[in-house]
Design an enzyme around this catalytic site. Structure first.
Site, PDB file in Angstrom:
ATOM      1  N   ASP A  52       0.851  -1.185   0.000  1.00  0.00           N
ATOM      2  CA  ASP A  52       0.000   0.000   0.000  1.00  0.00           C
ATOM      3  C   ASP A  52       0.884   1.230   0.000  1.00  0.00           C
ATOM      4  OD1 ASP A  52      -2.373   1.768   0.489  1.00  0.00           O
ATOM      5  OD2 ASP A  52      -3.324  -0.164   0.889  1.00  0.00           O
ATOM      6  N   HIS A  85      -2.826   3.165  -4.782  1.00  0.00           N
ATOM      7  CA  HIS A  85      -2.175   2.747  -3.533  1.00  0.00           C
ATOM      8  C   HIS A  85      -0.748   2.258  -3.820  1.00  0.00           C
ATOM      9  CE1 HIS A  85      -5.509   3.337  -0.793  1.00  0.00           C
ATOM     10  NE2 HIS A  85      -6.329   2.731  -1.633  1.00  0.00           N
ATOM     11  N   GLU A 141      -9.788   2.833  -5.109  1.00  0.00           N
ATOM     12  CA  GLU A 141      -9.360   4.186  -4.753  1.00  0.00           C
ATOM     13  C   GLU A 141      -8.134   4.632  -5.558  1.00  0.00           C
ATOM     14  OE1 GLU A 141     -10.917   4.401  -0.153  1.00  0.00           O
ATOM     15  OE2 GLU A 141      -8.913   3.611  -0.520  1.00  0.00           O
TER      16      GLU A 141
END
Length: 771
Positions: free
Chosen positions: A194, A267, A330
């Site tokens: 991440d 990410h 995201e």
């Protein structure tokens, strides 16, 4: 002599009788997850030094697991014999089993070692908890006679763990896997990369270990706290490939499949920090030191694809799982919008926009993994721009992604935030450990139905199962992690294993209370909210009452109404409490000896709208329906720190209109309404709020209309004076009115650079107070 001899024999007989053991009592099984069928037999089987075990070679792993469990936890050593038998039965489904215990022995039947292993996990829960930690010192183990016939409802039963934000030792990962296997959870989703850290060794790219695995410092407190503070300490680490192999093998021996997650295309800031050429700007960045969503994203060029293929080649050598999780969530498109290469690629490939460019990216990686005999699984954002041909969707933003995927013939794993995010708060207690937000109590997890009602019977076959997620931004250590996972993991295990018609929350709570002893023996920290009290204000025929209840049975609730601490001598709750004025209720659960659990406190603001009629022109989102419209005027304010409790109502991207009917023209002096703000969770203050007072003839004038818009909300000084989370409005003038209408305009679309960019914002509304 004859009399003396008879007397001695009689005394000896009495001594023999008195030394005999009390007959064993029938024990109701307390197994979690609940089996499909349990038939109790009025008998018992005793395991001792004379007991033998035999097994079919195909069931060797599970048989040896049972043998080791008994021998390592007690003084008993099993020999070869037929008292405990593991038998192959090819008529049973792969994960099914039949466990039979009689006074003469035990038999486990299964068609696979995995099915037999699950039988052992059920049998384990029929045995003394002392076997779990080597404190059982008896020379025999008594097991209730019964017949258990069992098989799972879903094939995918998963738990997730994020180690990128906070890392956990290999020993703890194994302990976590042990807990999964005990609960018949068969999948461990290991989130390894991440923005805040890269946690897996990739030998071809050593900077991933040297740079990406470490951040210079970490955010202190909550992301919503302003200004942000940091601890100034370097943090990080990674799992070597040997450690990964060890974990995967350990899980395999317990029939747990490990699915790795390598995030892409978003990410990716930690990876780009090591290799800036993977981004769109070639500019150096640092491994993220705070939480959230960042604009750094892999650039879809040949360097990036070559890098990811190399990474995946090493990952595939370590993980034999069918699925490789590629994230896909995201992923802000700002860098792509401003990247000449990306814009040229969109034109070259005749793509519609950046969302379709993400689909292009995911499809390219899917083809590569398919060529290696693997399949991708990703978060539901991979649906945007078109779903890759063979992809499986993990639906987290509600259930709409699952419905869309299943209706188009794609497999789905259900993991919505509303029921499966175990990093959310689980109690309304103010002393709960810091969490990301939200509210997910045990009962809500237990009530989850992984099959969306929008699906037909045929479409529902694409739902493979469900998974609990634990993101660790606010979970820095192992005990905190266990507290968040347990007992919600137990509730989820029953959701995915047990047949829905057999589920019963009260029965589950009873079994859970017993299971706590096993968690204690295993040194697993857990949240114990079984002795807490839940309260509700209800209105009947214009009168208000307060109801109290607790989960466990056989205990008393004692309460006070004046804010004093409850004791044994306080009033015992036996019926709903009439409420005629503002009060502070305090209550606690007691058994015969002491108070159990914490004291419950509820402040009731008995304002003029309590018990009035209220309507909302939209239904709140089913995941955040609170106590319904009536909950907005029940005199009880929701939590200042969590938005998912039963007082907050959530609306996703919708404008709403609330109408309160006071029943007659009433003089009011002030009006207040609370909204929740937590941009990190996509929750924004409204764009505009219009409050209108209407008399009983349904007339109103401009003097009775108050409007609040963005400048009001953006007034930070006013916000700070009230509350960082909640905004209060006051009319400032008294007036007489019957109706109050509140129009709330949603914030709109979340802007670029923010978490959830491009998605609709949430509006959360709480108590409306009329004085």
């Amino acid at each position: 002599m004859h009399i003396k001899k008879s007397l001695c024999l009689f005394i000896l007989l009495l001594l023999i009788i008195s030394c005999e053991k009390e007959p064993a009592q029938i024990i109701q099984p307390q197994i979690i997850p609940l089996p499909n069928s349990v038939e109790i037999i009025d008998s018992f089987f005793t395991i001792d030094e004379s007991t033998g075990i035999t097994y079919d070679d195909d069931l060797k792993v599970s048989a040896l697991f049972l043998k080791d469990f008994i021998e390592s936890g007690s003084p008993i050593h099993l020999k070869e014999g037929n008292e405990i038998q593991f038998k192959l039965d090819n008529n049973l489904k792969p994960e099914a089993y039949v466990l039979t215990v009689s006074k003469d022995g035990m038999t486990i039947k299964a068609s696979t070692d995995q099915g037999a292993f699950y039988a052992v996990q059920s049998l384990r829960q029929l045995m003394p908890v002392g076997l779990e930690n080597d404190t059982f010192l008896e020379n025999e183990i008594t097991v209730q006679a019964l017949i258990v016939k069992d098989e799972p409802q879903f094939s995918y039963r998963g738990m997730h763990l994020d180690v990128a934000r906070h890392m956990f030792s290999v020993d703890f990962i194994k302990k976590y896997i042990d807990a999964l296997s005990m609960l018949k959870i068969n999948t461990f989703h290991w989130h390894l990369t991440d923005d805040q850290g890269w946690r897996i060794e990739i030998k071809k790219y050593p900077k991933l270990q040297e740079v990406s695995a470490y951040r210079n410092q970490t955010l202190v407190g909550h992301y919503s706290d302003q200004p942000h503070q940091f601890d100034g300490k370097r943090y990080g680490g990674y799992y070597t490939q040997e450690e990964v192999k060890d974990v995967v093998q350990y899980a395999k021996a317990r029939f747990v499949t490990v699915i790795p997650e390598i995030e892409m295309p978003g990410h990716a800031q930690a990876a780009i920090a090591a290799y800036p050429e993977l981004g769109c700007t070639d500019e150096p960045v640092e491994v993220a030191k705070k939480w959230g969503v960042f604009e750094e994203i892999y650039c879809p060029n040949q360097k990036t694809f070559a890098f990811l293929e190399d990474v995946l080649d090493e990952v595939l050598e370590l993980f034999p799982s069918k699925y490789i999780h590629i994230g896909g969530d995201e992923a802000p498109k700002t860098r792509w919008k401003n990247c000449a290469h990306c814009q040229d690629l969109i034109k070259k490939e005749s793509l519609k926009d950046e969302h379709h460019l993400q689909s292009y990216f995911i499809t390219k990686m899917e083809k590569y993994l398919n060529s290696k005999g693997r399949q991708i699984i990703g978060w539901d954002e991979i649906l945007e721009g078109g779903l890759a041909p063979n992809a499986t969707v993990m639906s987290w933003r509600g259930t709409s992604g699952a419905v869309e995927a299943a209706k188009s013939g794609h497999n789905v794993v259900m993991t919505p935030t509303s029921h499966c995010y175990f990093d959310y708060y689980q109690s309304e207690n103010e002393d709960e450990p810091l969490a990301i937000g939200g509210f997910l109590p045990l009962e809500k997890v237990y009530d989850f139905n992984p099959i969306p009602k929008e699906l037909t019977i045929e479409e529902s076959k694409y739902v493979l199962g469900a998974q609990g997620n634990i993101w660790t931004e606010y979970i820095p250590n192992e005990k905190h992690l266990e507290y968040m996972a347990f007992p919600r993991m137990l509730a989820l295990s029953e959701v995915v294993w047990s047949q829905p018609e057999h589920k019963n929350y009260k029965d589950f709570v009873s079994r859970l209370e017993n299971f706590h002893l096993r968690l204690d023996a295993l040194d697993i920290n857990y949240a114990n909210h079984l002795y807490e009290i839940e309260g509700d204000l209800i209105s009947e025929d214009g009168k208000s009452y307060y109801e109290l209840k607790t989960l466990t049975e056989g205990k008393s609730i004692c309460y006070t109404l004046d804010g004093s601490e409850p004791t044994f001598n306080s009033k015992v709750y036996d019926s709903k409490i009439p409420i005629t004025e503002s009060s502070t209720i305090k209550a606690a659960v007691f058994n015969e000896e002491k108070q159990l659990g914490k004291t419950f406190t509820q402040n009731i603001n008995y304002h003029k709208a309590v018990g009035a009629k209220i309507t909302i022109d939209k239904q709140p989102h089913k995941a955040y329906s609170g106590s319904g419209a009536e909950g907005l005027i029940n005199g009880i304010s929701g939590s200042d720190s969590r938005y998912g409790d039963k007082e907050w109502l959530g609306f996703w991207g919708e404008d709403i209109e609330v109408t309160i009917d006071l029943g007659k023209k009433t003089e009011i002096n002030s009006f207040e309404v609370r909204f929740y703000e937590s941009n990190g969770q996509w929750i924004y203050l409204p764009d505009k709020v219009i409050v209108t007072y209407v008399d009983d003839e349904n007339n109103f004038s401009n003097d009775m209309r108050v409007e609040f818009s963005k400048p009001f909300f953006e007034d930070t000084e006013r916000t700070k004076k009230i509350n960082l989370e909640c905004i209060v409005f006051e009319s400032g003038n008294s007036c007489k009115t019957r109706y109050i209408k509140i129009k709330v305009k949603n914030y709109g679309t979340i802007p670029e650079g923010k978490q959830g960019a491009g998605n609709k914002a949430w509006t959360f509304i709480d108590e409306i107070i009329v004085n």
